[in-house]
Write an enzyme that holds these catalytic residues in place. Structure first.
Site, PDB file in Angstrom:
ATOM      1  N   HIS A 163      -7.405  -5.662  -1.114  1.00 30.99           N
ATOM      2  CA  HIS A 163      -6.162  -4.880  -1.039  1.00 30.99           C
ATOM      3  C   HIS A 163      -5.023  -5.773  -0.550  1.00 30.99           C
ATOM      4  CE1 HIS A 163      -3.931  -1.208  -0.941  1.00 30.99           C
ATOM      5  NE2 HIS A 163      -4.045  -0.930   0.345  1.00 30.99           N
ATOM      6  N   SER A 182       0.836  -1.197   0.000  1.00 27.76           N
ATOM      7  CA  SER A 182       0.000   0.000   0.000  1.00 27.76           C
ATOM      8  C   SER A 182       0.880   1.259   0.000  1.00 27.76           C
ATOM      9  CB  SER A 182      -0.938  -0.054   1.209  1.00 27.76           C
ATOM     10  OG  SER A 182      -1.923   0.916   1.094  1.00 27.76           O
ATOM     11  N   ASP A 202      13.291   3.159  -9.647  1.00 29.69           N
ATOM     12  CA  ASP A 202      13.679   3.175  -8.237  1.00 29.69           C
ATOM     13  C   ASP A 202      14.570   2.020  -7.789  1.00 29.69           C
ATOM     14  OD1 ASP A 202      12.303   5.559  -7.814  1.00 29.69           O
ATOM     15  OD2 ASP A 202      10.400   4.510  -7.524  1.00 29.69           O
ATOM     16  N   ASP A 212       0.009  -4.080  -4.006  1.00 28.44           N
ATOM     17  CA  ASP A 212      -1.139  -3.185  -4.183  1.00 28.44           C
ATOM     18  C   ASP A 212      -0.816  -1.764  -3.714  1.00 28.44           C
ATOM     19  OD1 ASP A 212      -3.579  -3.156  -5.515  1.00 28.44           O
ATOM     20  OD2 ASP A 212      -4.718  -3.060  -3.648  1.00 28.44           O
TER      21      ASP A 212
END
Ligand SMILES: *[C@@H]1O[C@H](CO)[C@@H](O)[C@H](O)[C@H]1NC(C)=O
Ligand SMILES: *[C@@H]1O[C@H](CO)[C@@H](O)[C@H](O)[C@H]1NC(C)=O
Length: 500
Positions: free
Chosen positions: A279, A168, A213, A194
């Protein structure tokens, strides 16, 4: 999807939205600052984030402190092993979620190659209005970067040995760690589970997790169903490989029909639990990849779930498929994200077996027909009875229908297909009419549907097999009738033997 789903998504998204509005009045900083900050943060003495190491299974963690090498020793850090660091997300209750322990245990116990397992605990910064927590992701990213730089300087521990796993908001924390870390080298790998959507969707790559990244970035999207322009998980691809299990919008088994009952029993907390289902599925799919060594999930490159559902994307050529989770093949050829799709079960083990079936009919009837069929599949290990098949629009002549069939079990190599025109009173009647209006003794012998062969591709083995009608003397498929198909090669061999 029931209205209860909409209600609960609405509730959580309102929290997102309210807190974003709140955040704006608190002066959400414009999200664009990088290298300059890095220089100043190099001298960071203390972090607000707590960094924990798990020495063995079921360990509650041992805290390591920036600039205190003793703590590394005390916590059993082994600089010749890679470091996997978990980063949690937004917190409503200020508690670490259970998945953290499960995943840490799995990393400790299931890998052939041992790793250091750590956690970036930023609960004090994460338990906030959503927008403030979002703003804090940058700070925590800087702190993670500072820790990794310190490990490099004090323990000669290369950042390329680091794997950040963020859930998240934690996914974006990982991204910021990757972009804030100074120097030319990148962090080894980042996995976004997610990754959060609100306030990140549509932003520039430097303002969220992106393929820049780390040397390798993978991501799993499980709750991207949109409501009022927002989705809990980010929709857009953000990695080298972006997996969209079941299309990514919503997950099987996360039914919210029971929501009201659940709320009555467990109070309003139930709402967050139900929201978490889809999620957090990203996390459980990842844990599954550690715990179910023999049942790895594969995702296949595709443009969207609609196309995937027709079985049109089951290729593994030229890196078009990859393994979901920890054991992903870490290779990429371009900066462009690859979107991979797959179907999963509703619980662990999540793996299913994907097949493409290509069926071509000859329709001898005047009008398109719309029968329903079923297929029974017999494999070398197991069999599955009567999978219902609807081909949508009516069957017209010579059109090839492609469909995706998924099986929960491994039936081994497919050896026989039984194809049945399912019993339907209506169709049986129509059939009789058709039969009676066809004059005897005239013209082509058949007057119905003919199906000579079925082409099958097994995604997991990438094997293609064509199945032929076993009894070529009786080509027509009638309502309620079942035809048997066997491998064409085998069939003709047997035929040859018969001929001799
Ligand atoms: C660190 O890991 C290496 C490789 O597995 C192992 O040989 C070594 O004994 C470990 N060191 C410590 C102090 O546990
Ligand atoms: C379907 O294919 C058969 C044989 O390949 C051909 O004879 C027939 O005309 C085709 N029918 C249509 C409607 O294209």
């Amino acid at each position: 999807m029931g209205s209860s789903l909409c209600v609960s998504i609405f509730l959580v998204l309102s929290i997102f939205i309210q807190s974003s509005a709140h955040g704006q009045s608190l002066g959400l900083e414009p999200f664009r600052r990088r290298s300059r900050d890095v220089e100043t943060k190099k001298t960071l003495q203390k972090t607000e984030t707590k960094f924990l190491l798990f020495e063995r299974e079921s360990d509650k963690g041992c805290q390591i402190q920036l600039h205190q090498p003793d703590t590394l020793q005390e916590c059993g850090f082994n600089s010749s092993l890679p470091l996997v660091m978990l980063i949690h997300g937004w917190s409503m209750d200020g508690l670490l979620e259970d998945w953290i322990w499960t995943m840490a245990d799995a990393l400790k116990s299931q890998l052939a190659q041992p790793v250091n397992v750590g956690l970036a605990d930023w609960l004090t910064l994460a338990q906030n209005h959503y927008a403030i927590a979002v703003r804090n992701t940058r700070l925590v990213g800087q702190e993670v970067a500072a820790l990794l730089q310190w490990l490099e300087e004090s323990a000669q521990f290369s950042r390329s040995n680091v794997h950040l796993i963020g859930y998240s908001l934690g996914a974006h924390v990982s991204g910021f760690a990757g972009s804030f870390i100074g120097g030319k080298q990148k962090i080894g790998r980042i996995t976004g589970l997610d990754a959060a959507g609100p306030l990140f969707e549509g932003t520039s790559p430097s303002d969220r997790l992106s393929p820049d990244d780390a040397n390798f970035v993978d991501s799993i999207h499980t709750f991207t169903r949109e409501h009022m322009g927002l989705s809990v998980g980010i929709k857009q691809p953000i990695a080298h490989y972006d997996f969209y299990p079941n299309g990514g919008a919503y997950q099987p088994g996360c039914h919210l029909l029971e929501l009201y009952k659940y709320i009555a029993k467990h109070g309003l907390n139930a709402i967050t639990q139900t929201i978490k289902c889809a999620h957090e599925r990203s996390v459980h799919l990842f844990i599954d990849s550690l715990q179910q060594a023999d049942l790895q999930n594969t995702g296949y490159m595709c443009s969207d779930m609609d196309t995937f559902s027709q079985g049109l994307c089951l290729s593994c050529k030229k890196g078009r498929c990859n393994t979901l989770g920890y054991h992903i093949r870490q290779e990429w050829h371009s900066k462009k994200s690859k979107k991979l799709f797959l179907v999963t079960r509703a619980q662990s083990p999540f793996k299913v077996y994907h097949y493409q079936f290509k069926i071509q009919f000859l329709n001898q009837m005047e009008k398109p027909v719309e029968p329903t069929f079923s297929m029974s599949l017999l494999g070398t290990k197991d069999e599955v009875q009567k999978i219902p098949i609807t081909l949508g629009e009516g069957i017209t002549s010579n059109k090839t229908y492609s469909l995706l069939i998924t099986l929960d079990i491994d039936i081994g190599e497919l050896v026989m297909i039984k194809f049945k025109w399912e019993n339907s009173a209506v169709w049986a009647n129509v059939w009789n009419t058709v039969q009676t209006i066809i004059p005897w003794g005239r013209g082509p012998l058949y007057s119905g549907l003919i199906l000579k062969s079925i082409r099958v591709k097994a995604a997991e083995t990438q094997q293609r097999i064509t199945f032929c009608l076993e009894n070529m003397d009786d080509l027509q498929l009638h309502p309620t009738q079942e035809k048997t198909f066997v491998r064409c090669g085998i069939n003709s061999k047997k035929l040859k033997q018969k001929v001799r």
